[in-house]
Every structure is written in structure tokens, then in C-alpha cells.
Motif scaffolding. Structure first.
Motif, PDB file in Angstrom:
ATOM      1  N   SER A   1     -38.689 -37.922  53.841  1.00  0.00           N
ATOM      2  CA  SER A   1     -37.791 -37.980  54.989  1.00  0.00           C
ATOM      3  C   SER A   1     -38.504 -38.616  56.174  1.00  0.00           C
ATOM      4  O   SER A   1     -39.621 -38.223  56.529  1.00  0.00           O
ATOM      5  CB  SER A   1     -37.309 -36.581  55.372  1.00  0.00           C
ATOM      6  OG  SER A   1     -36.562 -36.632  56.574  1.00  0.00           O
ATOM      7  N   TRP A  29     -28.103 -32.512  51.746  1.00  0.00           N
ATOM      8  CA  TRP A  29     -29.149 -32.792  50.755  1.00  0.00           C
ATOM      9  C   TRP A  29     -29.450 -31.591  49.855  1.00  0.00           C
ATOM     10  O   TRP A  29     -29.916 -31.765  48.724  1.00  0.00           O
ATOM     11  CB  TRP A  29     -30.435 -33.236  51.457  1.00  0.00           C
ATOM     12  CG  TRP A  29     -31.172 -32.107  52.137  1.00  0.00           C
ATOM     13  CD1 TRP A  29     -30.966 -31.631  53.382  1.00  0.00           C
ATOM     14  CD2 TRP A  29     -32.216 -31.320  51.571  1.00  0.00           C
ATOM     15  NE1 TRP A  29     -31.808 -30.584  53.660  1.00  0.00           N
ATOM     16  CE2 TRP A  29     -32.597 -30.379  52.558  1.00  0.00           C
ATOM     17  CE3 TRP A  29     -32.877 -31.309  50.335  1.00  0.00           C
ATOM     18  CZ2 TRP A  29     -33.594 -29.432  52.343  1.00  0.00           C
ATOM     19  CZ3 TRP A  29     -33.877 -30.360  50.123  1.00  0.00           C
ATOM     20  CH2 TRP A  29     -34.231 -29.443  51.116  1.00  0.00           C
ATOM     21  N   TRP A  31     -33.132 -40.796  44.166  1.00  0.00           N
ATOM     22  CA  TRP A  31     -34.400 -40.121  44.466  1.00  0.00           C
ATOM     23  C   TRP A  31     -35.390 -40.345  43.328  1.00  0.00           C
ATOM     24  O   TRP A  31     -35.002 -40.534  42.167  1.00  0.00           O
ATOM     25  CB  TRP A  31     -34.179 -38.629  44.663  1.00  0.00           C
ATOM     26  CG  TRP A  31     -33.478 -38.293  45.953  1.00  0.00           C
ATOM     27  CD1 TRP A  31     -32.656 -39.095  46.681  1.00  0.00           C
ATOM     28  CD2 TRP A  31     -33.541 -37.042  46.643  1.00  0.00           C
ATOM     29  NE1 TRP A  31     -32.198 -38.442  47.790  1.00  0.00           N
ATOM     30  CE2 TRP A  31     -32.726 -37.176  47.791  1.00  0.00           C
ATOM     31  CE3 TRP A  31     -34.178 -35.843  46.418  1.00  0.00           C
ATOM     32  CZ2 TRP A  31     -32.546 -36.131  48.700  1.00  0.00           C
ATOM     33  CZ3 TRP A  31     -34.016 -34.791  47.317  1.00  0.00           C
ATOM     34  CH2 TRP A  31     -33.212 -34.947  48.452  1.00  0.00           C
ATOM     35  N   GLU A  32     -36.659 -40.275  43.644  1.00  0.00           N
ATOM     36  CA  GLU A  32     -37.713 -40.487  42.654  1.00  0.00           C
ATOM     37  C   GLU A  32     -38.182 -39.162  42.061  1.00  0.00           C
ATOM     38  O   GLU A  32     -38.138 -38.114  42.721  1.00  0.00           O
ATOM     39  CB  GLU A  32     -38.899 -41.199  43.303  1.00  0.00           C
ATOM     40  CG  GLU A  32     -38.572 -42.584  43.831  1.00  0.00           C
ATOM     41  CD  GLU A  32     -39.786 -43.234  44.472  1.00  0.00           C
ATOM     42  OE1 GLU A  32     -40.902 -42.719  44.291  1.00  0.00           O
ATOM     43  OE2 GLU A  32     -39.613 -44.264  45.150  1.00  0.00           O
ATOM     44  N   LYS A  39     -37.045 -33.986  41.695  1.00  0.00           N
ATOM     45  CA  LYS A  39     -36.794 -35.301  42.262  1.00  0.00           C
ATOM     46  C   LYS A  39     -36.986 -35.168  43.775  1.00  0.00           C
ATOM     47  O   LYS A  39     -36.712 -34.106  44.357  1.00  0.00           O
ATOM     48  CB  LYS A  39     -35.379 -35.773  41.937  1.00  0.00           C
ATOM     49  CG  LYS A  39     -35.116 -35.915  40.449  1.00  0.00           C
ATOM     50  CD  LYS A  39     -33.731 -36.451  40.188  1.00  0.00           C
ATOM     51  CE  LYS A  39     -33.644 -37.928  40.526  1.00  0.00           C
ATOM     52  NZ  LYS A  39     -32.329 -38.513  40.154  1.00  0.00           N
ATOM     53  N   HIS A  40     -37.425 -36.241  44.400  1.00  0.00           N
ATOM     54  CA  HIS A  40     -37.764 -36.107  45.819  1.00  0.00           C
ATOM     55  C   HIS A  40     -37.417 -37.359  46.616  1.00  0.00           C
ATOM     56  O   HIS A  40     -37.222 -38.449  46.052  1.00  0.00           O
ATOM     57  CB  HIS A  40     -39.255 -35.830  45.980  1.00  0.00           C
ATOM     58  CG  HIS A  40     -40.109 -37.063  45.852  1.00  0.00           C
ATOM     59  ND1 HIS A  40     -40.402 -37.647  44.642  1.00  0.00           N
ATOM     60  CD2 HIS A  40     -40.711 -37.845  46.799  1.00  0.00           C
ATOM     61  CE1 HIS A  40     -41.150 -38.712  44.836  1.00  0.00           C
ATOM     62  NE2 HIS A  40     -41.358 -38.868  46.134  1.00  0.00           N
ATOM     63  N   MET A  41     -37.390 -37.152  47.929  1.00  0.00           N
ATOM     64  CA  MET A  41     -37.245 -38.245  48.880  1.00  0.00           C
ATOM     65  C   MET A  41     -38.111 -37.932  50.090  1.00  0.00           C
ATOM     66  O   MET A  41     -38.074 -36.808  50.611  1.00  0.00           O
ATOM     67  CB  MET A  41     -35.792 -38.411  49.318  1.00  0.00           C
ATOM     68  CG  MET A  41     -35.589 -39.561  50.307  1.00  0.00           C
ATOM     69  SD  MET A  41     -33.973 -39.529  51.137  1.00  0.00           S
ATOM     70  CE  MET A  41     -34.225 -38.208  52.311  1.00  0.00           C
ATOM     71  N   ASP A  64     -28.322 -37.323  44.145  1.00  0.00           N
ATOM     72  CA  ASP A  64     -29.745 -37.625  44.286  1.00  0.00           C
ATOM     73  C   ASP A  64     -30.194 -38.687  43.265  1.00  0.00           C
ATOM     74  O   ASP A  64     -31.376 -38.771  42.911  1.00  0.00           O
ATOM     75  CB  ASP A  64     -30.592 -36.358  44.143  1.00  0.00           C
ATOM     76  CG  ASP A  64     -30.428 -35.680  42.791  1.00  0.00           C
ATOM     77  OD1 ASP A  64     -29.777 -36.266  41.898  1.00  0.00           O
ATOM     78  OD2 ASP A  64     -30.953 -34.556  42.619  1.00  0.00           O
TER      79      ASP A  64
END
Length: 721
Positions: A151, A178, A188-189, A147-149, A185
Motif C-alpha cells: 500500500s 480490501w 495481487w501477488e 496474496k498481497h499488495m 484480489d
């Protein structure tokens, strides 16, 4: 043992694009597609469960362009070393000590540069992470989904030759938790599977970087809220800061390699590197999260009124070096100082490759690497970085059989002199290891270089109009000893080499040809024919029988250092001319750039003038390493002093020739893979040096060369533990 089946994950914005191929010959520029993504910071997380049975776990991890790894909030390492996707690296990391029973979080701070540069093979649309965990007891593997974001905490313009984005960091857009297991999270996608077909992943052949955090002691307050920092010497790394303030307050951070004439931090001088960044605070206590590294010694911190500066530390990074392995102690302060100056330069200039400098370029240049690698192998006793360098330049054969001069970045530059010196890199490995199989693997590259340059031969087999590549001779231009030929400039498209036939490129061509024949002899291969005929043409055009010197160019009457150093270095000068040519080198001294000093000192040593070599090493003349020190350098620098080059770099390990010269020619450890010890002992420590003790690693042993109480230079061996 399990071979990892790494699967790439990327972000939706880049998942469906066809990656761009940035490769091209310098004289055939290409317009790259724009993906609208540059200076991209992405935070990604994946959870992993450890059962109660004790086990050892290995993480196989790669990222393009780069990652920084955290496990349960603990920083572990970073990588991989820059590489081409056709032979890309993953890191093999023992993560057992960092895992907890039950749930764990593996977090990576990913980065995509997104512009053509000398470091990463970027601007190609490839961005992602690939990872797999192996349980070494059960030999089972677990692929990680992420999963990510994205920044938005980082912003800034590029500096140097587009090698780094400044990092204006906004703590209001950053959550320091984080990478912790308890972090939420849920918003998050998920990352998407990437569909790249051309990646070939192999284990990185070099260690990951040595990274160390240490306090900074030399901090002074210039005025209210204005602090000056001196970390003591040139470093590669970043400042680690903690501060407390109100949301929106700022700290200005200025870094530089030196001070100006007023004693202020010289962060804004015309070298295309202006380290001026702004940190915007959130409410309460914040930590500055620097991602990229700089080359610097000094810093200024200018804080808004009411901001409390809590901590100033230094984060250092470089390829691992045990500094106790190779040391020099003597009764001559200049000799010790020069050795340490160059040792510092090689340590800081060996990152995940042999970089030319840690500031404006950060690229692995072929010619620079020839000098740096020899020093680095002596200092560490390891050839892994050298072999990676040999291989990465050999890979550029697919772009030009004559090789590129920067590798593995996406910046396409070609320098003829450097290509013709590639076989010296290969022979450096053979000198240290005697490994014929490694030599055999890369023999086709050595032959391919000669084949490429044959296309520029004229009727008498000499090279003429080598317009596709920069003809360097030496750099900067004023250190060419008045070389009498129009060499053009670094921009081969708009300022190509002049028409005609000149000495240095042909001398290097003869050298590469001769080394090719030497490799063929070692490997029991048929000799590539033609060297003798080429040599006779070289003599006919460039040798002046009256002066017994070589001239610079066809029709010239001038004999520069550079026209005579290479015939001596590759040992094809006429016997009758060697004394005259040696005297020319002695008379001119270091009327040359710092890189070419290696060849001059080797020539003088071979001619039996090690006394002159010693004097050049400890000299305090304008063109000397001691002059670098007098001008404030703590690492060997790009030229003799900063007034000699407008975009001068204080750290440039292509100036580290004294390392190998002192070890090989003064201490007398002359490499010879045909001997049982791998070397012949031929010391030349001057009588005036009352105390001399050199330790150096070679193979499984550490060699100690020392002067005993009777003044005799002796040798002994120690086991490396």
C-alpha cells in the motif's frame, strides 16, 4: 491439542536476504546494512473454507513487525507484542464467532518499521506473516498462503526518537473493501516463503490489547472549517474520522498533549513530537485509516472548503485493565486525585509492554518498568506483563551480561542504575506470587549482573569508572540534589562518566549483591561470597562518621539524597546513622526526580515515618503530584511540571509510585509470600482521613481495606468474579 507449525511468508523484495543482526553493546556501535525498505504497509489476504459441520476454530497468527487482523471485514485484534526473533510471539485467537459457512477471508494489514527504534526489533530485514488455523473438533490444521499488495496510501517523516512515522494518508490510494470477502484480489501477488532459521515462536504470554472505539463529545468550531477537539484527558490511540469531499481535497490533523498560552493545540513545541498530518480525500465519503497510536488529548481539524466532516471518534488502546478491581475512595480529595492520576498513567503506559511514554520513545525501559510493574500488578492482580518484562530483559544477557536498558527494540542503550535494579523486578514477582521456580529460572541473570559489574571493581572491590553504561543517579540532571560527581551524559560514547568512584552505582551494586544473596537463601543455594568485604569498603570510602551521612563520591564533602536513599532502601545503613539519614530525607523532601520518590517513601515508611509519607502524597508543593494536576496533567507525568524538561511527556508511568505506596504503606497491605494470605496487614491510615475505602486484587480475592463508623481500619475479602 496441536502445536502450530507456523510458516513465514514475506514479499519478494525481502525473501532472499540474510537478516541483519542489530545487537551490539552501546560502546561498540555497528553499521547495519540498508535494505531500502522502511515504513512499509502491506495488505495480505487468505481465503479459508468452513464446511457445514459446526466446529470451533483457532487462528495462530504472528507477524514481524506487526499485524492488524480482519475476518470477513470485521476488525478482530492486533499484535504480536514486540519481541526478539530468538523468542518471538504468536497470538492464539478464537475466530469461531466471526466465520461463515463456506468461504471466508482472513485479511491482515502488515507493517514493517524498518529503522532502529525502541519499540520493534526492526531494521533487520525480517518482514512477514505466519498463520495456521486449527479445527478444535477434528484437531486438523490448515496453513494459510497469502496474496498481497504493497500500500502506498501512507507517507510521512519520523517523529520522536524515531519511534513513529507520521501518517499522511491518501484515500485515493486506498480501497476500504480490501478486507471483504467479495473484494477482487486477482491482481495481487502471492507472498513467498521466508527462509529464516533463527525464529523461535512461542505463544504470547500476555493478552492482546484492549481496543475500544468511542464518540468524542467536546468538539467546537473555531472558525469556518477549523475544528478543535478535546477528548477530556490524555489518551493512547488515534482519531477515527469520516469525511465527504472531492478527490484531492485535504484535512489537516494536529494532535497534542496540551494547549499553548493562547489556548491553541500545542502540536509544534520543542519536544521532538510534532503531530501534524494531512489526509487527502477521494471522491465521496472516506474513512481515515490510522495505523499507529499517539499520546494526546487535544486535536485541531482544518478542512478544505467544501469538505463535510461527518464523524469524529476516538480509538483507545492499552493492555486490558478492569478499573473496578482496584479503587480508592476517601475523604481527602488530594489522595483520591493522586491515586487516579497514577492509575491513568499506568493504564495508558502499559501497552504491549511497560512503555516509558506513548509519545517520543514508546520503549520498555528497565528502570521505568520497576516502578510501573509494581503499580500495574496491584491494579490488575496479574503478573503476566511483569513476567514478560523480566524475561525480555533477561534475554539481553546475550548482548551484555550486564543487560541492556531498552528491551525488546533494536535500539541499544545501557544504563548502569537500571541494570542493577533488574533483580527488583524479579523480587516483585516473588513478593506477589511466592513462586520459587520462577525465581530459580532467572537466578542466573541476577548472578550474571553481579558478575558483569565485578569487572569494574578496583582493589578494594568498589566499582570505579563504569564507562560502558550511563551512570544516571536521577533524571533530569537538575533533580540530582547537587550530586557531587561528573556523571557524563546519555551519550556514553561522546560524554562518558567521569573518572573515579562514586556512591550511587556502588550502593546499587551492594543492593544487587545483597538481593542475590537473598535469592540464594530462598532457593537454598550457596551464597555468592564477598558482600561483607564490599560493604566494609563502602563504609570506609563513603560514610562520614561525623555527619552520620553517606557522601556522594570519594573525596567529596557533599551528601545528596541519592547517596543516602539506597543504603536505607537496601537496609545496609549503620544503625547509628538511620535517624540522621531519615531526617535528611525529610528535610530535602522530593528534591529528586519522580522515579526515585518510590525509594524515598519506602525509606520513610520503614523508618516509622508514614505520617511524612502521607503528607508527601497529598502535598501541593512544586515537586508533587498535585502540582502535576494543577499544570493540566491527567496522567502522572515525566517530571513535576513541563517547565522542568524541554521534551516533557505528560504520560510517564515511572511516576506512579503512589499506587504501591498507598496500598502497601497507608492501607497497610504489606506483601509477604511466607504468610498464608501472602501479606501482613499493618494499616497506617491517618486519623484525619475520615473516610477510606480501598479495594485491591491479590491472588483469587479482592481485598477491601476500609474505615468503619468508629474510625477503626478493618479488612475484608471478596471473591473476584
Amino acid at each position: 491439542m496441536i502445536t502450530p507449525a507456523l510458516t513465514w511468508y514475506t514479499i519478494d523484495q525481502l525473501k532472499d536476504i540474510e537478516p541483519e543482526n542489530p545487537y551490539h553493546k552501546e560502546t561498540q556501535p555497528k553499521e547495519l546494512r540498508k535494505f531500502g525498505v522502511e515504513n512499509l504497509h502491506v495488505l495480505a489476504r487468505s481465503t479459508f473454507t468452513v464446511d457445514q459441520t459446526p466446529s470451533e476454530y483457532t487462528l495462530y497468527l504472528s507477524a514481524d513487525d506487526y499485524y492488524k487482523l480482519y475476518i470477513n471485514g470485521n476488525f478482530i485484534t492486533q499484535g504480536p507484542a514486540p519481541a526478539y526473533p530468538e523468542k518471538y510471539y504468536y497470538n492464539k485467537i478464537d475466530i469461531t464467532p466471526y466465520l461463515l459457512e463456506g468461504d471466508n477471508v482472513i485479511a491482515v494489514h502488515l507493517y514493517y518499521f524498518g529503522a532502529v527504534n525502541r519499540v520493534f526489533n526492526s531494521a533487520d530485514g525480517r518482514f512477514g506473516v505466519a498463520a495456521e488455523i486449527v479445527n478444535e473438533q477434528t484437531l486438523t490444521s490448515t496453513s494459510l498462503a497469502w496474496k498481497h499488495m504493497i500500500s502506498n496510501a501512507y507517507s510521512g517523516e519520523t517523529v520522536g526518537y524515531t519511534v513513529q512515522y507520521l501518517e499522511d494518508f491518501d484515500s485515493r490510494k486506498w480501497d476500504e473493501e480490501w478486507n471483504q470477502l467479495a473484494f477482487d484480489d486477482s491482481t495481487w501477488e502471492e507472498m513467498s516463503l521466508a527462509q529464516w532459521a533463527d525464529y523461535q515462536l512461542i505463544e504470547q504470554p500476555t493478552q492482546t490489547l484492549a481496543i475500544k472505539e468511542q464518540p468524542v463529545e467536546l468538539i467546537s468550531e473555531i472558525s469556518q472549517g477549523h475544528w478543535k477537539v478535546d477528548v477530556g484527558q490524555e489518551v493512547t490511540g488515534s482519531l477515527v474520522l469520516r469525511a465527504k469531499g472531492a478527490s484531492g481535497q485535504k484535512i489537516e490533523i494536529r494532535c497534542a498533549e496540551d494547549l499553548d498560552e493562547n489556548g491553541d493545540v500545542h502540536y509544534d513545541w520543542p519536544q521532538k513530537i510534532k503531530y501534524q498530518e494531512f489526509w487527502t480525500l477521494a471522491d465521496g465519503e472516506c474513512r481515515l485509516e490510522a495505523y499507529e497510536y499517539k499520546g494526546f488529548r487535544y486535536a485541531e481539524l482544518i478542512v478544505d472548503e467544501g469538505v463535510e466532516l461527518l464523524e469524529v471518534k476516538l480509538l483507545l488502546r492499552h493492555y486490558p485493565m478492569d478499573e473496578a478491581l482496584c479503587t480508592l475512595t476517601s475523604s481527602v480529595p488530594n489522595l483520591d486525585a493522586v491515586f487516579q492520576l497514577c492509575k491513568n498513567g499506568v493504564r495508558l503506559g502499559t501497552q504491549e509492554g511497560y512503555i516509558d511514554c506513548p509519545t517520543r520513545e514508546k520503549g520498555q525501559y528497565l528502570g521505568d518498568s520497576m516502578i510501573t510493574s509494581r503499580s500495574q500488578v496491584w491494579l490488575t492482580g496479574k503478573t503476566d506483563m511483569l513476567r514478560k518484562c523480566v524475561d525480555q530483559f533477561a534475554q539481553t544477557r546475550t548482548i551484555s551480561e550486564g543487560l541492556m536498558s531498552v528491551s525488546p527494540g533494536s535500539y541499544m542503550q545501557e544504563i548502569a542504575d537500571f541494570s542493577l535494579l533488574w533483580s527488583q523486578l524479579l523480587m516483585t514477582d516473588y513478593s506477589f506470587t511466592g513462586d520459587k521456580e520462577f525465581l530459580r529460572t532467572y537466578y542466573p541473570t541476577a548472578k550474571g549482573i553481579v558478575t558483569y559489574f565485578k569487572t569494574f571493581e578496583r582493589q578494594d572491590f568498589l566499582l570505579e569508572d563504569v564507562y560502558e553504561k550511563w551512570n544516571l543517579v536521577d533524571w533530569p540532571q537538575e533533580f540530582r540534589d547537587d550530586y557531587d560527581f561528573d556523571l557524563g551524559g546519555a551519550d556514553v560514547m561522546n560524554d562518558p562518566v567521569g573518572k573515579g568512584c562514586h556512591n550511587v552505582i556502588n550502593a546499587l551494586y551492594l543492593g544487587a549483591y545483597k538481593v542475590l544473596n537473598q535469592i540464594e537463601t530462598i532457593l537454598d543455594l550457596p551464597l555468592t561470597p564477598g558482600w561483607d568485604t564490599l560493604y566494609q569498603s563502602f563504609l570506609k570510602v563513603f560514610y562520614n562518621e561525623q555527619t552520620k551521612l553517606f557522601i556522594d563520591a570519594e573525596g567529596s564533602n557533599h551528601s545528596a539524597l541519592h547517596s543516602n536513599m539506597y543504603p536505607l532502601y537496601f537496609d545496609f545503613a549503620p544503625a547509628e546513622a538511620k535517624e540522621t539519614m531519615t531526617n535528611l530525607l525529610i528535610e530535602r523532601g522530593f528534591n529528586c526526580g519522580v522515579m526515585t520518590t518510590y525509594f524515598i517513601m519506602k525509606d520513610l515508611a520503614r523508618a516509622g515515618r508514614k505520617d511524612v509519607v502521607y503528607q508527601l502524597l497529598i502535598s501541593e508543593e512544586e515537586n508533587s503530584w498535585m502540582n502535576m494536576i494543577k499544570n493540566g496533567a491527567t496522567t502522572c507525568s515525566e517530571v513535576w511540571e513541563k517547565t522542568k524538561k524541554w521534551n516533557f511527556s505528560f504520560c510517564h508511568p515511572w511516576a506512579s509510585a503512589p499506587i504501591s505506596i498507598i496500598i502497601e504503606e497507608i492501607a497497610g497491605i504489606t506483601l509477604n509470600p511466607d504468610t498464608s494470605d501472602g501479606f501482613v496487614f499493618q494499616p497506617a491510615v491517618p486519623d484525619e482521613v475520615d473516610i477510606f475505602s480501598l479495594t485491591v486484587p491479590l491472588g483469587e480475592k479482592r481485598i477491601v481495606v476500609y474505615k468503619d463508623e468508629d474510625g477503626k481500619v478493618s479488612i475484608k475479602y471478596e471473591t473476584i468474579r
